[in-house]
Design a protein around this motif. Structure first.
Motif, PDB file in Angstrom:
ATOM      1  N   ARG A 178       0.828  -1.207   0.000  1.00 37.88           N
ATOM      2  CA  ARG A 178       0.000   0.000   0.000  1.00 37.88           C
ATOM      3  C   ARG A 178       0.862   1.256   0.000  1.00 37.88           C
ATOM      4  NH1 ARG A 178      -2.516  -2.549   4.555  1.00 37.88           N
ATOM      5  NH2 ARG A 178      -1.843  -0.776   5.834  1.00 37.88           N
ATOM      6  N   VAL A 179       2.178   1.087   0.210  1.00 33.18           N
ATOM      7  CA  VAL A 179       3.118   2.206   0.210  1.00 33.18           C
ATOM      8  C   VAL A 179       3.566   2.459  -1.228  1.00 33.18           C
ATOM      9  CG1 VAL A 179       5.321   3.046   1.125  1.00 33.18           C
ATOM     10  CG2 VAL A 179       3.841   1.591   2.530  1.00 33.18           C
ATOM     11  N   THR A 180       3.756   3.718  -1.580  1.00 36.58           N
ATOM     12  CA  THR A 180       4.090   4.061  -2.962  1.00 36.58           C
ATOM     13  C   THR A 180       5.465   3.555  -3.370  1.00 36.58           C
ATOM     14  OG1 THR A 180       2.723   6.045  -2.802  1.00 36.58           O
ATOM     15  CG2 THR A 180       4.310   5.959  -4.597  1.00 36.58           C
ATOM     16  N   THR A 181       6.477   3.761  -2.516  1.00 38.83           N
ATOM     17  CA  THR A 181       7.861   3.433  -2.859  1.00 38.83           C
ATOM     18  C   THR A 181       8.482   2.616  -1.736  1.00 38.83           C
ATOM     19  OG1 THR A 181       8.110   5.477  -4.125  1.00 38.83           O
ATOM     20  CG2 THR A 181      10.124   4.408  -3.394  1.00 38.83           C
ATOM     21  N   VAL A 182       8.927   1.393  -2.050  1.00 34.27           N
ATOM     22  CA  VAL A 182       9.503   0.494  -1.048  1.00 34.27           C
ATOM     23  C   VAL A 182      10.859   0.011  -1.556  1.00 34.27           C
ATOM     24  CG1 VAL A 182       9.250  -1.659   0.213  1.00 34.27           C
ATOM     25  CG2 VAL A 182       7.236  -0.242  -0.237  1.00 34.27           C
ATOM     26  N   THR A 183      11.910   0.258  -0.765  1.00 33.07           N
ATOM     27  CA  THR A 183      13.263  -0.166  -1.112  1.00 33.07           C
ATOM     28  C   THR A 183      13.792  -1.067   0.000  1.00 33.07           C
ATOM     29  OG1 THR A 183      13.613   1.957  -2.216  1.00 33.07           O
ATOM     30  CG2 THR A 183      15.555   0.627  -1.771  1.00 33.07           C
ATOM     31  N   LEU A 184      13.975  -2.357  -0.330  1.00 38.91           N
ATOM     32  CA  LEU A 184      14.410  -3.358   0.656  1.00 38.91           C
ATOM     33  C   LEU A 184      15.689  -4.060   0.207  1.00 38.91           C
ATOM     34  CD1 LEU A 184      10.935  -4.999   1.421  1.00 38.91           C
ATOM     35  CD2 LEU A 184      12.044  -3.115   2.630  1.00 38.91           C
ATOM     36  N   SER A 185      16.423  -3.484  -0.713  1.00 45.54           N
ATOM     37  CA  SER A 185      17.584  -4.151  -1.297  1.00 45.54           C
ATOM     38  C   SER A 185      18.685  -4.392  -0.275  1.00 45.54           C
ATOM     39  CB  SER A 185      18.133  -3.312  -2.458  1.00 45.54           C
ATOM     40  OG  SER A 185      18.470  -2.011  -2.022  1.00 45.54           O
ATOM     41  N   ASN A 186      19.517  -5.398  -0.564  1.00 51.47           N
ATOM     42  CA  ASN A 186      20.672  -5.742   0.268  1.00 51.47           C
ATOM     43  C   ASN A 186      20.285  -6.039   1.717  1.00 51.47           C
ATOM     44  OD1 ASN A 186      23.259  -5.388  -1.464  1.00 51.47           O
ATOM     45  ND2 ASN A 186      22.023  -3.583  -1.932  1.00 51.47           N
ATOM     46  N   ASN A 187      19.379  -6.989   1.860  1.00 47.04           N
ATOM     47  CA  ASN A 187      19.005  -7.540   3.153  1.00 47.04           C
ATOM     48  C   ASN A 187      18.975  -9.054   3.014  1.00 47.04           C
ATOM     49  OD1 ASN A 187      18.240  -5.433   5.322  1.00 47.04           O
ATOM     50  ND2 ASN A 187      17.324  -4.580   3.459  1.00 47.04           N
ATOM     51  N   PHE A 188      18.202  -9.721   3.879  1.00 47.26           N
ATOM     52  CA  PHE A 188      18.125 -11.184   3.831  1.00 47.26           C
ATOM     53  C   PHE A 188      16.683 -11.659   3.791  1.00 47.26           C
ATOM     54  CE2 PHE A 188      22.152 -10.094   5.855  1.00 47.26           C
ATOM     55  CZ  PHE A 188      23.043 -10.860   5.106  1.00 47.26           C
ATOM     56  N   PHE A 189      15.815 -10.887   3.178  1.00 48.39           N
ATOM     57  CA  PHE A 189      14.427 -11.315   3.039  1.00 48.39           C
ATOM     58  C   PHE A 189      14.375 -12.534   2.127  1.00 48.39           C
ATOM     59  CE2 PHE A 189      13.994  -6.705   3.907  1.00 48.39           C
ATOM     60  CZ  PHE A 189      13.267  -6.798   5.086  1.00 48.39           C
ATOM     61  N   SER A 190      13.517 -13.481   2.508  1.00 45.68           N
ATOM     62  CA  SER A 190      13.488 -14.738   1.756  1.00 45.68           C
ATOM     63  C   SER A 190      12.110 -15.080   1.210  1.00 45.68           C
ATOM     64  CB  SER A 190      13.964 -15.882   2.670  1.00 45.68           C
ATOM     65  OG  SER A 190      13.164 -15.949   3.850  1.00 45.68           O
ATOM     66  N   SER A 191      11.077 -14.349   1.597  1.00 43.77           N
ATOM     67  CA  SER A 191       9.740 -14.637   1.081  1.00 43.77           C
ATOM     68  C   SER A 191       8.899 -13.365   1.151  1.00 43.77           C
ATOM     69  CB  SER A 191       9.073 -15.754   1.886  1.00 43.77           C
ATOM     70  OG  SER A 191       8.890 -15.357   3.243  1.00 43.77           O
ATOM     71  N   TYR A 192       7.755 -13.404   0.535  1.00 41.71           N
ATOM     72  CA  TYR A 192       6.839 -12.274   0.542  1.00 41.71           C
ATOM     73  C   TYR A 192       5.426 -12.770   0.785  1.00 41.71           C
ATOM     74  CZ  TYR A 192       6.516 -13.980  -4.246  1.00 41.71           C
ATOM     75  OH  TYR A 192       6.396 -14.785  -5.338  1.00 41.71           O
ATOM     76  N   GLU A 193       4.663 -11.938   1.407  1.00 41.49           N
ATOM     77  CA  GLU A 193       3.269 -12.263   1.696  1.00 41.49           C
ATOM     78  C   GLU A 193       2.402 -11.791   0.532  1.00 41.49           C
ATOM     79  OE1 GLU A 193      -0.050 -11.433   5.223  1.00 41.49           O
ATOM     80  OE2 GLU A 193       1.870 -10.368   5.202  1.00 41.49           O
TER      81      GLU A 193
END
Length: 811
Positions: free
Chosen positions: A399-414
């Motif tokens: 619901r957020v316009t701009t999301v930057t999550l690069s260079n982390n350790f996220f492994s899945s998305y809802e």
């Protein structure tokens, strides 16, 4: 008959009546005409400047009353000119030392902003003793600020910003004890901030930003008890913030950005109980998270990014001294990026219900994204890049316009259960090992998508055609996508960059790409695409970068029509054959001249906090070194590692802006064209591993920019050019050309063969790793075109030259 009392009453009424008439007449009497000498002074002043045909003299000489002229205000009683406001009038000239302006001795307001005034500010300005306002901002004024301004004791407002003024701030400004506003911002001022400014006891705003001021902030600034705004940003100030700064309790705006401060912040920031805007970014401030700052109810904007703050962050309860009318904290922008914060992102961040932008990137935060962020209904931009966050990307972020999550350790998305509002999503460099997210096919406004540097797998779904019409950038490089790239681009008229490099894609290029008229970059490097050269891409008016390197393209290259904006082409390591026609590069205007008007898409794609940043990789003898961004005027051609034969086309000499030319590893024959000496900006030339014959043209020795060259493994003969650039090369650049001579200084050996034979002894120096390069992707940055992503394998000498030319720039 009237009695005495009636008579007295009657005459009283008559007196009142006439008094009212006299008052009415006096109140509607027009002001006096301006005095003759004032009128003449104004006309002489305007005649001191050339008349612009697009902005003619605004004053009618035939009109006797100068008080009615544009920008002129007179005193109602005396007729003296008291205000001159010619803002946005093109004067386009310089002040005269004895300008007639200084004959307007009753002048109180002088406003000449945006008037294209040049030259210096005359010291005679200090003779206008009645001035209360001076505004000469946004001109082209040079020289020093005259100390005589300190004589104008009635001044309340001084605005000299946005000029090219030099020298020190005159200490005489400290004499202006009625001054309420002082702006000298955006000049070239040097030296210290004079301590005499601490005498300006009435000052409300002090703006000295964007200069070259040095030293520490004088402690006397703490005497400005009425000060409401201070901006010292973008200077070279250092040291500590004086303790006396805490006396400035009426401040609502503090900006110290981009200096060299090394202290801690005041221990109790809550003393600034009116503070709304606090910016100390890009310094070296130390210490822990300033919890007391976030107890100020009026606080709206905080920039602490790019400092040396450490430890966890914590948001304590708002000060109890806040007024009961404050329903919630007003904080709208929070940037803590590029510090050394650690720990979890606290759930208490959700107390700031008005937050529209959060930037916590470049720290050491760990754990999951707090669920409480879902309460921030106004959030538009969230940047958590370059941390150690992990877990699942929650659906509410969509619901957020701009999301930057690069260079982390996220492994899945809802998977989202409701309509998404997202316009820019950056999941670059995480730990995803899933198929392409199908929910992206249902988005309607997504413009920027970066899934690069993960382990996404499976095919790219054809259903992406349903949402791609809004895309400006689709970046899927360095994953494990397989199968064909679907033909889904018929409606992608806004698409600027397509990067699917380093996957396992097969098949041919989608023909629907020809509809992408805004396309600037196509990067298909290191896949298994099997196709002929896509000459039909030549019709795209804005195509700057075409990368087809390391695929299975084949067939002849006889058609290079169009490509008028092309700047970089890398079709190396394929199976192209045939010859290159003599005039095949003649239409490539993007490499012939530099024309910024050819680049209508240089602005940032969506938002300052989102940009497509790529890395440049230079490999030197097996060691990869990463850089970011290169200059936007870089031009390159690499067609190495194919089976192209025949002559090198003469039309290459038309490409005056070319920096890199790599034709190595082909079957080119005949001579090296002398016309290559016309490429005066050439920095890299690799013609190795061909069947070129004849001499190396002596004219190439005049290419002063040429820092790397390789002519090895050909059939060349004769004298090596004596130019400085040639003599500084490695011996391996000329190896395996048995009939070359003149290499004594280059190879460090004395030739012993008969010089008349023009055949030196075989050189024994081991050959270095041959030059090759990979171009990858275009980058877009805040308000600017951010360059290209190029991967290179250079010799150590060329790496040394190149690394000096490229810088890393951030937000």
């Amino acid at each position: 008959m009237m009695t005495g009392s009636h008579c007295y009453c009657f005459f009283g009424i008559i007196s009142i009546f006439f008094a009212l008439i006299i008052h009415t007449l006096s109140s509607t009497t027009p002001p006096h005409f301006c005095l003759h000498h004032q009128r003449e002074a104004l006309l002489e002043f305007r005649d001191e400047f050339p008349i612009d045909e697009f902005d003619p003299n605004p004053w009618n000489k035939s009109s006797p009353d100068c008080c009615l002229w544009k920008g002129v205000t007179c005193d109602d009683r005396s007729g003296q000119v008291i205000s001159l406001n010619l803002a946005d009038t093109s004067l386009n000239g310089s002040f005269k030392t004895n300008s007639s302006l200084f004959r307007l001795q009753y002048l109180r307001h002088l406003k000449l902003s945006y008037c294209d005034i040049q030259g210096e500010i005359p010291s005679s300005l200090g003779n206008l003793s009645r001035l209360t306002l001076i505004d000469l901002s946004h001109n082209f004024l040079v020289g020093e600020i005259p100390a005589s301004i300190g004589n104008l004791k009635r001044l309340r407002h001084v605005e000299l910003g946005a000029n090219t003024l030099i020298g020190a701030i005159p200490s005489s400004l400290g004499k202006l004890n009625q001054l309420r506003y002082l702006s000298l911002a955006a000049n070239e001022l040097t030296g210290d901030i004079p301590s005499s400014l601490g005498n300006l006891s009435s000052l409300l705003e002090l703006r000295l930003s964007i200069n070259h001021l040095v030293g520490q902030v004088p402690a006397s600034i703490g005497n400005l008890n009425e000060l409401q705004a201070i901006s010292l940003s973008q200077n070279n100030l250092n040291g500590t913030i004086p303790i006396s700064f805490s006396n400035l309790t009426k401040l609502y705006h503090i900006s110290l950005r981009s200096n060299n401060f090394t202290s801690t912040l005041p221990s109790d920031m809550s003393v600034f109980h009116n503070l709304e805007h606090f910016d100390v970014a890009a310094n070296s401030f130390l210490g822990s998270f300033p919890k007391s700052l976030f107890t100020i109810p009026s606080l709206q904007v905080v920039y602490l990014d790019d400092n040396q703050f450490i430890g966890p962050i914590e948001f304590v309860n708002t000060s109890s001294s806040s007024s009961s009318s404050s329903s919630s904290p007003k904080l709208e922008i929070l940037s803590l990026a590029s510090n050394k914060f650690i720990g979890l992102v606290p759930e208490s961040i959700s107390k700031f219900l008005n937050l529209g932008e959060i930037n916590l990137s470049g720290n050491n935060f760990n754990g999951p994204i707090p669920r409480s962020i879902s309460k921030l209904a106004n959030l538009q931009t969230l940047n958590l890049a370059n941390n150690n966050l992990k877990g699942q990307v929650p659906a509410y972020l969509l619901r957020v316009t701009t999301v930057t999550l690069s260079n982390n350790f996220f492994s899945s998305y809802e998977n989202p259960s409701e309509e998404t509002l997202i316009e820019a999503l950056d999941l670059n460099s995480n730990s995803f090992q899933e198929p392409f997210p199908r929910w992206i096919c249902n988005t309607k406004g997504l413009r920027f998508l970066d899934l690069s540097n993960n382990l996404f797998n499976g095919s790219i779904p054809p259903c992406l055609e349903d949402s791609i019409a809004s895309f400006s950038d689709l970046i899927l490089r360095n994953n494990s996508f397989s199968g064909p790239l679907p033909d889904i681009f018929a409606s992608a008229t806004e698409l600027r960059s397509l990067d699917v490099s380093r996957n396992h894609l097969e098949g041919s290029l989608p023909k629907s790409l020809v509809n992408c008229k805004a396309l600037q970059l196509v990067n298909m490097e290191s896949n298994r695409i099997k196709d002929v050269f896509p000459s039909w891409l030549g019709s795209l008016p804005s195509l700057h970068v075409l990368i087809l390197r390391s695929n299975e393209f084949h067939g002849t290259l006889h058609v290079f029509i169009g490509f008028r904006s092309l700047r970089i082409i890398d079709i190396s390591r394929n199976d192209f054959t045939g010859t290159l026609p003599p005039h095949c590069f003649s239409s490539w205007r993007g490499m012939t001249v530099l024309r910024e008007e050819d680049d209508p898409y240089m602005a940032d794609i969506i938002n300052e906090s989102v940009f497509y940043r790529n890395s440049m990789v230079i490999g030197v003898k097996g060691v990869e070194l990463s850089f970011e961004r290169i200059q936007q005027d870089f031009r390159a051609i690499d067609i190495s590692g194919n089976r192209i034969h025949g002559k090198i086309p003469e039309s290459l000499s038309f490409l005056k802006e070319l920096h890199l030319l790599n034709l190595s590893g082909n079957v080119f024959t005949s001579h090296i064209p002398r016309s290559l000496a016309n490429l005066t900006k050439l920095e890299t030339l690799d013609l190795s591993r061909n069947k070129l014959s004849g001499q190396i043209p002596q004219d190439l020795g005049q290419l002063s920019s040429l820092s790397y060259m390789n002519f090895s493994s050909n059939l060349l003969k004769g004298l090596v050019p004596r130019g400085t650039q040639f003599q500084s090369q490695n011996c391996s650049s000329f190896s395996d050309n048995d009939r070359l001579f003149g290499l004594e200084e280059i190879c460090g050996k004395i030739q012993v063969s008969n010089p008349t034979s023009q055949q030196p002894e075989q050189l024994s120096e081991p050959e270095e790793e041959l030059f090759s390069w990979t171009a990858a992707a275009i980058a877009y940055g805040p308000g600017v075109f951010c360059g290209l992503v190029i991967g290179h394998i250079f010799t150590s000498y060329y790496h040394k030259i190149w690394s000096k030319k490229n810088t890393i720039s951030g937000r």
